[in-house]
Design an enzyme around this catalytic site. Sequence first.
Site, mmCIF file in Angstrom:
data_model
loop_
_atom_site.group_PDB
_atom_site.id
_atom_site.type_symbol
_atom_site.label_atom_id
_atom_site.label_comp_id
_atom_site.label_asym_id
_atom_site.label_seq_id
_atom_site.Cartn_x
_atom_site.Cartn_y
_atom_site.Cartn_z
ATOM 1 C CG HIS A 57 -1.961 1.016 1.253
ATOM 2 N ND1 HIS A 57 -3.154 0.847 1.903
ATOM 3 C CD2 HIS A 57 -2.016 2.260 0.712
ATOM 4 C CE1 HIS A 57 -3.900 1.932 1.766
ATOM 5 N NE2 HIS A 57 -3.221 2.809 1.053
ATOM 6 C CG HIS A 98 -1.118 6.702 -1.554
ATOM 7 N ND1 HIS A 98 -2.305 6.682 -2.240
ATOM 8 C CD2 HIS A 98 -1.370 6.070 -0.377
ATOM 9 C CE1 HIS A 98 -3.241 6.071 -1.506
ATOM 10 N NE2 HIS A 98 -2.691 5.692 -0.365
ATOM 11 N NE ARG A 147 0.853 11.546 -2.311
ATOM 12 C CZ ARG A 147 -0.290 11.213 -1.716
ATOM 13 N NH1 ARG A 147 -1.314 10.770 -2.421
ATOM 14 N NH2 ARG A 147 -0.413 11.323 -0.414
ATOM 15 C CG ASN A 192 -4.804 8.132 -4.194
ATOM 16 O OD1 ASN A 192 -3.801 7.454 -4.384
ATOM 17 N ND2 ASN A 192 -4.998 8.813 -3.076
ATOM 18 C CE LYS A 250 -7.655 1.622 -1.392
ATOM 19 N NZ LYS A 250 -6.549 2.530 -1.132
ATOM 20 C CG HIS A 278 -6.183 2.096 5.544
ATOM 21 N ND1 HIS A 278 -7.541 2.024 5.460
ATOM 22 C CD2 HIS A 278 -5.769 2.805 4.461
ATOM 23 C CE1 HIS A 278 -7.921 2.663 4.365
ATOM 24 N NE2 HIS A 278 -6.877 3.137 3.754
ATOM 25 C CG ASP A 284 -2.304 4.661 3.654
ATOM 26 O OD1 ASP A 284 -2.145 5.058 2.487
ATOM 27 O OD2 ASP A 284 -3.302 4.955 4.341
ATOM 28 C CG HIS A 297 -0.054 14.992 1.776
ATOM 29 N ND1 HIS A 297 -0.694 15.100 0.564
ATOM 30 C CD2 HIS A 297 -0.665 13.974 2.433
ATOM 31 C CE1 HIS A 297 -1.665 14.199 0.493
ATOM 32 N NE2 HIS A 297 -1.668 13.496 1.606
HETATM 33 C C1 NCD Z 1 -3.995 8.829 1.235
HETATM 34 C C2 NCD Z 1 -3.399 9.804 0.250
HETATM 35 O O1 NCD Z 1 -3.005 10.902 0.657
HETATM 36 O O2 NCD Z 1 -3.288 9.472 -0.931
HETATM 37 N N1 NCD Z 1 -4.211 9.489 2.487
HETATM 38 C C3 NCD Z 1 -4.308 8.916 3.697
HETATM 39 O O3 NCD Z 1 -4.557 9.636 4.660
HETATM 40 N N2 NCD Z 1 -4.113 7.635 3.867
HETATM 41 C C4 NCD Z 1 -5.216 8.274 0.644
HETATM 42 C C5 NCD Z 1 -5.745 7.067 1.323
HETATM 43 O O4 NCD Z 1 -5.105 6.022 1.361
HETATM 44 O O5 NCD Z 1 -6.853 7.149 1.822
HETATM 45 ZN ZN ZN Z 2 -3.786 4.737 1.068
#
Ligand code: NCD
Ligand code: ZN
Length: 406
Positions: free
Chosen positions: A64, A66, A68, A98, A147, A202, A274, A278
Amino acid sequence: MLQKPIKMPLLIKNGRIYQNGVLTAKNIFIESGKIRKITDSEVQAKEVIDAKGKIVIPGIIDPHVHIREPGLTHKEDFQSGSRAAAKGGITTFLDMPNTMPPTTNAERLEEKRRLARKSVVNYGFHFGSTLDNLDEIKNAKNIASVKIYMDPTTGDLKIEDLGVIEDIFKTGRMIALHAEGDNIKKIIEIIKKTGKKAYFCHVSSEKELQFTQDHETKNNVLVEVTPQHLFLTSEDAEKLGSLAEMKPRLKARRDQEALWKGIREGTVDTIGTDHAPHLLEEKRKVSFPYGIPGLETMLPLMLNAVNEGRLELKTLVKLCCENPAKIFKIKSKGFIKEGYDADLTIVDMPLVKEVKNEELETKCKWSPFNGWKLKGWPVMTIVNGNIVFDGKEIKNIRAKEVEYGA
Ligand code: NCD
Ligand code: ZN
């Protein structure tokens, strides 16, 4: 500059290697990116790694992440994110859809594939679902899962229509869900109806974990938990402010204890970071985005828990290597076995080090675990037989997309 992978015979000697639940003193001989031989004798090799005093485990698989890219590369891209993974002992990650635009059709999946070629660890992709991309879901090639987002979070992929969700289940593809609270219950009903499997990302509370253990469906239900929900609670969120704000949000101590109990009892199947980076300046805004980075802290946190006697190494390997490979049917990974890919993580259990923001590889350069002193760290990461992280530096050697099979 990206280097071509070097296919040099490599020998890892003097280490203790993790196989079938036990640690044994054996040498590992690697050739052409594969584990060729696990042996007591010393095979001739061009390059030799002395793993004396260290433990060799299968490369960590993070289901899991991200990354980006495309669209939000100021937060992370395949190079920075995969370097963070390598430093964290992670040899394979599965990327979430996403991005901007989201990965919801064949063209965007191919575009992401092209972008991911700069990754220095192996990778796979979760595919996104919308209200009307059923055909794309059916035809998507070489994906880990589809997903489904049922709760609001970063991006615009939320689906509430249970009819649409049921149709996605009926495609027979592997399903991964962002479902919180009662939404888990709704999915359990769909699993009862369709007889299909689902992977819940999660899971973060005692109640959610209970929902996943419905006796009728528990064999079709897979549970992921994140390190943040295992090591932080809403009390930490009071101190850390938005730096501890993520989806699902941090919970009470009692929930945290339920997750640890789930790990001990085997109701938790995997750990996923996860990793949701940011920038600090974004997190400091009044309307901050949810999510925290995690690729570089997951393994040290888990190894520290092993050192503290809260977790068995055997369970760590099951949650972080074997189960992700089995659940997503990732070929030739997750185990130290002859013929398998030479994806290995070498760990130094007595090593004590502090998590430091300024030393992180992720573009966001912060962690809610900044300043935590942890015992047990990855000191070498081998991907497809190449030393990508040697304890100090990370080499930009291209890795590969994973394959899935029975
Ligand atoms: C994730 C993201 O920022 O892409 N944020 C998060 O708080 N986990 C999105 C997600 O997995 O829900
Ligand atoms: Zn996530």
